[in-house]
Enzyme design. Structure first.
Site, PDB file in Angstrom:
ATOM      1  CE  LYS A  35      40.851 110.264 -27.398  1.00 23.12           C
ATOM      2  NZ  LYS A  35      40.656 110.391 -25.951  1.00 23.12           N
ATOM      3  NE  ARG A 130      40.369 114.953 -19.224  1.00 23.71           N
ATOM      4  CZ  ARG A 130      40.766 114.097 -20.152  1.00 23.71           C
ATOM      5  NH1 ARG A 130      41.923 114.264 -20.775  1.00 23.71           N
ATOM      6  NH2 ARG A 130      40.019 113.062 -20.476  1.00 23.71           N
ATOM      7  CE1 TYR A 255      67.797 126.316 -41.272  1.00 21.22           C
ATOM      8  CE2 TYR A 255      66.570 124.244 -41.157  1.00 21.22           C
ATOM      9  CZ  TYR A 255      66.815 125.473 -41.761  1.00 21.22           C
ATOM     10  OH  TYR A 255      66.086 125.850 -42.850  1.00 21.22           O
ATOM     11  CG  MET A 303      58.898 122.520 -42.683  1.00 19.58           C
ATOM     12  SD  MET A 303      58.376 124.059 -43.426  1.00 19.58           S
ATOM     13  CE  MET A 303      58.589 125.210 -42.095  1.00 19.58           C
TER      14      MET A 303
END
Ligand SMILES: *Cc1c(COP(=O)(O)O)cnc(C)c1O
Length: 377
Positions: A35, A130, A255, A303
């Site tokens: 998956k 679940r 940053y 990024m």
């Protein structure tokens, strides 16, 4: 020069890991769980390579249909089953084996026209809470499905383990016991084990097992490395240095200026960031391999780039290879540093990263080259 970053997928490692599943669960048939685009490795190439699996397992109907359209003929288990009539029609048209976990699905089955028989798996909630039916509902449901000729008497029972990653937790054994108790006469095929169960809980090695993460060479068990478990990493995520700077004592990097250079030092900039799927939460100190040698990340992940302390590699230069995870640097270790799990890191590699599949023949060629290089030394 290769385009970077890239993710190299080693199909011989994938098959090696499947062989590990076979050794651990010799009496079980194996649904290889692919998956979420094969846990980020490419669902169709991975599914095609796992020729030796007895079947493939996906979460959603759409994933199963994609596998069929790619020409894969194996049994395909759809672990969330279908949700509406068109999906059930697709399940039947493509010969997929759906799990049933809620009454609406059973009702849809009841409306279907008899054509080809269907194999279904009833998902039982043995404690994860679940998906799945309450164990008390199972006898009546089994009776109803078994009487239905359109199912050709082909009904299995499956359940999913909630805490198998912690082998000391007794709940795993209890979950297995709860499923087995529903079938005292051993009339139905059972499916329990995920990777952690296969490795650590013998009771979960039932007729069918459903390994996912271990196929990709990451560890499903708390406190055990993949290497200790005999698994080989399938994905190597790599890039290159695009700049090497000499910064000065007191300079702040990246940053927020969260890292302050304690002395004059070389800092490398590598072309990979959270836009490629490298985790933004990887803190200062997270290791990368620069030309095969460990070096720590410094400052924030951006990024498109990360910054690396190169004090241990004074000869490092632009275009040197940087490995983010793979051989010699387990993805499990990076996940732990970043406060997540290897599943998430592998799944979140973005489409900006070029995927390169190394199948057998290519691998042989590389190995041959390697021997030639060694001889020349
Ligand atoms: C994803 C999944 C698996 C595989 O789990 P791993 O921990 O990756 O081995 C097995 N069964 C179900 C129902 C799943 O959703």
């Amino acid at each position: 020069m290769q385009i970077h970053p890239r993710a190299i997928i080693d199909h011989s490692a994938l098959r090696h890991n499947l062989a590990c599943v076979r050794r651990r669960a010799p009496g079980s048939r194996v649904w290889a769980v692919i998956k979420a685009d094969g846990y980020g490795h490419g669902m169709v190439p991975v599914g095609t390579s796992l020729e030796a699996a007895d079947g493939l397992a996906v979460a959603r109907v759409e994933e199963g249909v994609r596998l069929r359209e790619a020409g894969i003929a194996k049994p395909i288990l759809v672990m969330e089953g279908f949700f509406f009539g068109e999906e059930l029609a697709a399940v039947r048209a493509h010969g997929l084996d759906p799990a049933l976990h809620q009454p609406g699905q059973v009702a849809l089955l009841g409306q279907m026209q008899a054509v080809k028989p269907l194999r279904v798996w009833i998902k039982v909630d043995t404690g994860m809470h679940r998906l799945g039916f309450d164990p008390r509902e199972i006898p009546a449901l089994l009776a109803r499905l078994q009487a239905d000729p359109r199912l050709a008497g082909s009904v299995g029972l499956m359940t999913h383990l909630a805490k198998a990653d912690d082998p000391s937790d007794r709940e795993t054994q209890l979950q297995c016991d709860r499923l087995r108790a529903l079938d005292p006469a051993a009339r139905y095929p059972l499916s329990i084990g995920n990777s952690a169960g296969i490795l650590a809980c013998p009771a979960s090695r039932t007729h069918w097992v459903r390994p996912g993460i271990m196929l990709y060479g990451a560890s499903p068990l708390i406190g055990r490395t993949a290497a200790e478990l005999g698994l080989r990493p399938v994905m190597q995520l790599e890039t290159r240095l695009i700049a090497v700077r000499t910064l000065h004592r007191g300079d702040r990097v990246g940053y927020g200026g969260t890292y302050v250079c304690p002395e004059d030092m070389p800092v490398g900039v590598a072309a990979i960031g959270y836009g490629d799927g490298y985790p933004r939460h990887a803190p200062t100190g997270t290791p990368v391999l620069v030309s095969g040698q460990r070096a720590p990340l410094v400052g924030r992940v951006s990024m498109d780039t990360i910054t690396i302390d190169l004090r241990g590699l004074p000869a490092a230069a632009v275009s040197d290879p940087v490995i983010l995870w793979g051989e010699g640097l387990p993805v499990d270790e990076i996940a732990e540093r970043a406060g997540t799990i290897p599943y998430e890191l592998l799944c979140q590699v973005t489409s900006r990263v070029r995927m390169e599949h190394r199948r057998n023949h290519e691998c042989t060629r590389i190995c041959t080259n390697f021997h030639r290089v060694k001889k020349n030394l």
